[in-house]
Design an enzyme around this catalytic site. Structure first.
Site, short mmCIF file in Angstrom:
data_model
loop_
_atom_site.label_atom_id
_atom_site.label_comp_id
_atom_site.label_asym_id
_atom_site.label_seq_id
_atom_site.Cartn_x
_atom_site.Cartn_y
_atom_site.Cartn_z
N ASN A 110 0.83 -1.21 0.00
CA ASN A 110 0.00 0.00 0.00
C ASN A 110 0.86 1.24 0.00
O ASN A 110 1.96 1.28 0.54
CB ASN A 110 -0.96 -0.01 1.20
CG ASN A 110 -0.38 0.70 2.41
OD1 ASN A 110 -0.48 1.93 2.53
ND2 ASN A 110 0.24 -0.06 3.31
N PHE A 114 -1.77 8.12 4.31
CA PHE A 114 -2.58 8.72 5.40
C PHE A 114 -3.84 9.40 4.87
O PHE A 114 -4.15 10.55 5.25
CB PHE A 114 -1.77 9.74 6.22
CG PHE A 114 -0.67 9.18 7.06
CD1 PHE A 114 -0.55 7.83 7.32
CD2 PHE A 114 0.28 10.04 7.63
CE1 PHE A 114 0.48 7.32 8.11
CE2 PHE A 114 1.31 9.56 8.42
CZ PHE A 114 1.41 8.20 8.66
N SER A 174 5.52 5.21 8.77
CA SER A 174 4.88 4.97 7.47
C SER A 174 5.88 5.32 6.37
O SER A 174 6.52 6.37 6.42
CB SER A 174 3.63 5.83 7.30
OG SER A 174 3.25 5.79 5.95
N ASN A 176 5.03 6.05 3.41
CA ASN A 176 4.30 6.76 2.35
C ASN A 176 4.13 8.25 2.58
O ASN A 176 3.41 8.91 1.85
CB ASN A 176 2.93 6.10 2.14
CG ASN A 176 3.09 4.63 1.76
OD1 ASN A 176 3.89 4.31 0.90
ND2 ASN A 176 2.35 3.76 2.43
#
Ligand SMILES: Cc1cc2nc3c(=O)[nH]c(=O)nc-3n(C[C@H](O)[C@H](O)[C@H](O)COP(=O)(O)O)c2cc1C
Length: 340
Positions: A110, A114, A174, A176
């Site tokens: 993924n 957020f 995270s 990302n």
């Protein structure tokens, strides 16, 4: 029963099936029906961070980012539920497609980034929930807040969620959100932890309760880096560490469809990496700080492995997508068997 649901859900795009699942689990929760879908896990109460958990198997962050289905997930048998990551302001996340299944590897990639409705909306959902068990709220920073000012975003979220959370998770792992993972190291980590601790003290005075702070870290660290994180967490008197988030590695998915998509890899391929981090942390922390282990639990025995490696609690995300709610009971049973 879940295998039938899975067959239908896997015909939809991963993100559509995610949204539908949250809607169904949320609706079932509001009607009090989800307990009928699956046999309840054995009661296996544990006390960690001064909190009483119904069992040591929790829902990992990112599945219910907005707190839309808290009661629904709790009724499926999770011993605790972590919602978020939530940011101060709502944000759309990365462009779609950004979520990929790799069923041959029991894995997910993924790069959601957020996507969430913001902390105020999440709090409305928390207030509407009936769940009286342990609720973790996972906080992060908006994508357009410069990383040098990340601490401001964490403090805004901490102030707002403090009175409503059983514990708060600080997500610095995270892959990302550009720059986020740099907060796991050196002075950036120390400054962030110190600011959070000071605010935790103030909020404890104001609200008359101390809400524990957990830090969630990445699996992509050397043993030396993990040891430095452990000592920073002890130095700052944090309450727990969550290990781990998704990995940037593509080991175990090379050559598979979607195996080279950008983002964080989770599920079976991250299992050993995450468990290794738990072992290194356990060696460094010597029981002074509890570890919540997450990464690649797709069978009950993997949950038991994490506890044997030194964790006090576990969480599940990808395994829930592939195995459904029966995995919760299986994991609780495997952990209970360790104690016999
Ligand atoms: C689609 C997806 C979204 C996620 N979003 C978040 C998030 O918002 N915050 C967070 O801390 N972790 C997030 N995670 C990471 C999981 O909480 C977990 O740490 C990781 O997936 C490893 O566990 P698993 O192998 O059981 O999935 C996400 C994972 C996935 C697959």
């Amino acid at each position: 029963m879940y295998s039938l649901a899975r067959e239908l859900l896997f015909k939809l795009s991963p993100e559509t099936s995610h949204e539908l699942s949250i809607d169904l689990i949320g609706a079932g929760g509001r009607l009090g029906l989800n307990g009928l879908l699956t046999k309840a896990p054995t009661s296996l109460p544990v006390n960690v961070m001064g909190l009483q958990f119904a069992n040591p198997v929790g829902l990992a962050a990112g599945l219910d980012k907005n707190g839309d289905a808290i009661d629904g997930f709790a009724q499926l048998g999770f011993g605790f539920v972590e919602i978020g990551t939530v940011t101060p302001r709502p944000q759309p996340g990365n462009p779609k497609p950004r979520l990929f299944r790799l069923p041959e590897a029991e894995a997910v990639i993924n790069r959601m980034g957020f996507n969430n409705h913001g902390v105020d909306r999440l709090l409305e959902r928390v207030k509407a929930a009936k769940f009286k068990g342990v609720l973790g709220i996972n906080i992060g920073k908006n994508f357009d807040t410069p990383v040098e000012r990340a601490v401001d975003d964490y403090l805004v979220c901490l102030d707002k969620v403090y009175a409503h959370a059983s514990y708060v998770t600080v997500n610095v792992s995270s892959p990302n959100t550009p720059g986020l993972r740099s907060l796991q190291f050196g002075d950036s980590l120390k400054e962030l932890l110190e600011a959070l601790r000071r605010r935790q003290e103030d909020l404890a005075q104001e609200h008359g309760k101390r809400v524990p702070l957990a830090i969630k870290i990445a699996p992509d660290m050397s043993d030396e880096e993990t040891a430095l994180v452990a000592s920073a967490l002890l130095g700052a008197d944090m309450d727990a560490v969550i290990a781990t988030n998704t990995t940037l590695s593509r080991e175990g998915v090379e050559g598979l469809a979607h195996g080279d998509e950008a983002g964080g890899l989770s599920g079976a391929p991250v299992r050993d990496k995450s468990t290794h981090i738990v072992k290194v942390l356990a060696g460094e922390l010597s029981g002074r700080l509890p570890i919540i282990a997450v990464g690649g639990i797709t069978e009950g025995k993997h949950a038991a492995e994490k506890i044997a490696a030194g964790a006090s609690l576990v969480q599940i995300y990808s395994g829930f997508i592939y195995k459904g709610p029966a995995l919760i009971r299986e994991a609780v049973d495997a952990i209970a068997a360790l104690r016999k």
